[in-house]
Scaffold this motif. Structure first.
Motif, PDB file in Angstrom:
ATOM      1  N   LEU A 487       6.387   4.472   4.693  1.00 56.82           N
ATOM      2  CA  LEU A 487       5.056   4.101   5.166  1.00 56.82           C
ATOM      3  C   LEU A 487       5.121   3.421   6.529  1.00 56.82           C
ATOM      4  CD1 LEU A 487       3.353   2.817   1.888  1.00 56.82           C
ATOM      5  CD2 LEU A 487       3.030   5.004   3.041  1.00 56.82           C
ATOM      6  N   SER A 490       4.964   6.144   9.038  1.00 62.27           N
ATOM      7  CA  SER A 490       4.078   7.233   8.656  1.00 62.27           C
ATOM      8  C   SER A 490       3.057   7.586   9.727  1.00 62.27           C
ATOM      9  CB  SER A 490       3.353   6.877   7.354  1.00 62.27           C
ATOM     10  OG  SER A 490       2.561   5.718   7.517  1.00 62.27           O
ATOM     11  N   PHE A 569       1.652  -1.021   8.353  1.00 64.61           N
ATOM     12  CA  PHE A 569       2.635  -0.855   7.290  1.00 64.61           C
ATOM     13  C   PHE A 569       3.989  -1.447   7.696  1.00 64.61           C
ATOM     14  CE2 PHE A 569      -0.076   2.892   6.046  1.00 64.61           C
ATOM     15  CZ  PHE A 569      -0.419   2.419   4.793  1.00 64.61           C
TER      16      PHE A 569
END
Length: 698
Positions: A487, A490, A569
């Motif tokens: 993440l 990402s 994130f």
């Protein structure tokens, strides 16, 4: 008359072909009887030399029988006796013998020699030693004679045995298995059994030490209905296994009726011994029936618990090449949310204690960071179906979970991964490609229209009065060997759509900090009067683990709500500025952003923004020089907001497509401080205005 006699043909003797056939068969039978008689009388001792030479030639090993040798029919089984027998190891296995024994005494089924079943009806073995080895490449082994490719170990079917002082050694460098097992026969106390073959041993599997012991009770020939009864106990890496049941023969596992009892602190420990990766668990205990069919080990009628959750079903492990195959069909009635934590990377012990939050550089972190066991995924393929009826969770109304998992040469697919959430449905397809390094993950998570009231009820908000729904989708790709890492790198989109629906007036007024209207409605007891949501879209564009609002826009019958900022994130921070402009005149309306900040693990709300403080300061100054009424003017919302265009919102327009009442692009969406990198500098892409059309994923 003489001529007739002279020219007459000889009469053919009837039955001549039959007599010839009988004569041939009689001769063959006579030779067999003669050979049988010679072997029986001499015990076949004269075959010792030919036996050594023939076996040595076929196996390419040194074969010697130092003492007595017998090979004959007694009367129908083949009687084989050899004293001081040894067979050397192949050269690659080093010095030593593959097999040696002080004495071998056996009776082998003659028919099995013809069919190749290798059934031994009786085996007596004294002071034996068996050295079973694989080479480092896993291509050759010591028990496959004169073959370039080693075959799996298949013991001959032994009906009854009497073994004294025998040691079996097993070595597999590729699987990292080394074991030594001692075998000894003692007289059984139960009259149903003639003897008990006891065994015990130690060794290591993948660097983990194990101990084992057990016994095999062989049936007494004088007692009918007896079967070989097996009892086995093994311990390794906080795991205990008890195996009991009956075998058709001493070494005949095919069709066995066995019962397995396995328990321990973490189920992943037990599976790690065979190189299979499964999620961690809390304390567990499972029971099942166990049998072998061909190259498959089948666990049926599986039932048990892990942590505070139950599990039932069946599991099959097929010893296939190049990787073993694990298939399972499992069902759970009640899954505790704590036990589900390890499936996404949380420690079972930490989640059980409520301590899933860790700290990094003084900041709280909550995203799971357990690494994927990539090396273990090389050892097996899998196909698993798992259904869960209910999930025990304080704030999440989850039920009817359905998971389909397939693993094919390190390509892991979770599809479907579906469950019911607050009368809505979450449908997911997750693809984890461990063939690449670092691991590449694709997330596609979709939420069908879900009642907001039911969802918020899990967080302590009353359900009545709220009829609005939402639908959402998360589509991301990232690299990394853990959820946190993937993440943090990402890219993709996150979006939530709010179709029309009713929400509490209280919720809306608080969102826009309209204190005057809130207090007024509180005294009028109209806090539960519904406010209609015309439409709304909460969207984020994610680049390099940074999510920027693009756009956040909600239109109600009384206000237009917008937000800017985003979240990261990478460091799990939140930095959103949420604002609502009233469409009607209202006193005490705070026309300045409400800050939502902090971390994923510890979010905070700060309605006292710098802009609000400045306005409050102006109001205070006016109140000092003029009158108290002037202080109220600074909080007056003249209701200048215009209704948002629901068409662009619900069609997924980007932030740039959203405009104010004068047709200018809005400047309060898609520009959050979290869009900056952790170094505080914006990249070239981050500096560009967001022009990309929102993915048509709804």
């Amino acid at each position: 008359m003489a001529e007739e006699i002279a020219t007459a043909k000889p009469i053919r003797t009837l039955g001549t072909p039959l007599a010839s056939t009988i004569a041939v068969l009689t001769t063959i039978l006579g030779l067999i009887v003669l050979a049988w008689t010679i072997l029986f009388v001499t015990k076949g001792r004269f075959l010792k030399g030919p036996f050594e030479r023939m076996v040595a030639s076929q196996t390419q090993r040194e074969v010697k029988v130092a003492g007595d040798f017998q090979l004959y029919f007694a009367p129908f089984n083949v009687k084989f006796v050899a004293e001081g027998m040894r067979i050397s190891n192949p050269q690659w296995a080093g010095r030593g013998d593959f097999f040696r024994a002080k004495k071998v005494d056996s009776r082998i089924s003659t028919w099995s020699l013809i069919t190749g079943n290798r059934r031994i009806n009786w085996l007596g073995l004294e002071d034996g030693h068996l050295d079973l080895q694989w080479d480092k490449a896993g291509k050759r082994n010591s028990w496959t004679f004169n073959e370039e490719k080693g075959e799996p170990l298949e013991l001959p079917l032994i009906r009854r045995a009497l073994v004294q002082g025998t040691m079996i050694r097993y070595l597999d460098p590729r699987m990292r298995i080394e074991a030594g097992i001692r075998v000894h026969t003692v007289e059984a106390k139960d009259t149903q059994f003639a003897s008990s073959i006891g065994f015990d041993g130690t060794g290591t599997v993948r660097g983990t030490r194990f101990v084992m012991n057990g016994a095999l009770l062989t049936p007494n020939a004088t007692v009918s209905g007896g079967k070989n009864e097996l009892k086995l106990h093994a311990e390794a890496v906080r795991t205990q296994i008890d195996l009991s049941g009956t075998l058709p023969g001493a070494t005949e596992i095919e069709g066995a009726d066995l019962h397995l009892d396995m328990r321990g602190q973490n189920l992943a420990d037990a599976f790690s011994l065979i190189g299979v990766a499964v999620p961690d668990t809390r304390l567990y205990r499972f029971r099942s029936e166990l049998t072998k069919a061909g190259n498959e080990w089948r666990l049926t009628r599986l039932r048990g618990r892990f942590g505070d959750s139950d599990l039932a079903g069946k599991v099959t492990v097929a010893m296939t090449q190049p990787r073993l195959m694990l298939t399972a069909d499992l069902a759970t009635r009640m899954l505790d949310i704590v036990d589900a934590g390890p499936f996404i990377g949380y420690s079972p012990q930490a989640s059980a204690a409520g301590a899933v939050v860790t700290r990094a550089a003084g900041a709280p972190r909550i995203l799971p960071d357990a690494p994927l066991r990539v090396e273990a995924l090389r050892n097996f393929d899998a196909k698993v179906n798992w259904t869960v009826r209910s999930v025990r969770a304080e704030r999440l109304p989850i039920s009817n979970l359905k998971l389909g998992l397939t693993l094919d040469d390190r390509l892991l697919k979770l599809s479907p991964l579906n469950f019911s959430l607050a009368r809505g449905t979450v449908n997911s397809d997750i693809r984890i490609n461990a063939r690449r390094q670092p691991v590449f993950t694709e997330y596609d998570i979709r939420l069908s229209p879900t009642p907001m009231g039911v969802l918020l009820a899990g967080f302590g908000v009353e359900e009545s009065g709220t009829t609005g729904t939402l639908k959402a989708r998360v589509e991301l790709t990232g690299t990394g060997n853990s959820v946190r890492d993937s993440l943090a790198s990402s890219n993709g989109r996150i979006a939530i759509i709010l179709p029309k629906g009713a929400f509490w007036t209280r919720n809306v007024q608080l969102a826009e900090l309209d204190v005057g209207t809130f207090v007024q409605k509180m005294f009028e007891k109209k806090l539960k009067e519904p406010v209609q949501i015309n439409c709304g879209l909460i969207g984020f564009t994610v680049r390099g683990g940074i999510a920027a609002a693009d756009p956040i826009l909600i239109d109600t019958e009384k206000s237009v709500m917008t937000a800017r900022g985003g979240f990261s994130f990478k460091n799990e921070t939140i930095d959103l500025a949420f604002r609502a402009d009233s469409k009607k005149f209202s006193l005490f309306a705070g026309q300045s952003p409400v800050a939502i900040n902090g971390f994923f693990a510890a979010p905070g709300i700060n309605p006292i923004s710098g802009e609000l403080l400045a306005r409050a300061g102006v109001g205070l100054g006016l109140g000092l020089v003029a009158s108290p009424l002037a202080a109220v003017i600074a909080f007056v919302d003249v209701g200048d907001a215009k209704a948002a265009d629901c068409g662009p919102v619900l069609s997924g327009a980007s932030a740039r497509s959203q405009r104010d009442e004068k047709g200018r692009p809005r400047n309060d969406v898609g520009r959050g401080t979290t869009a900056k990198s952790e170094s505080g500098k914006q990249s070239g892409d981050e500096k560009k205005k967001q022009r990309k059309k929102f993915l048509g994923i709804f």
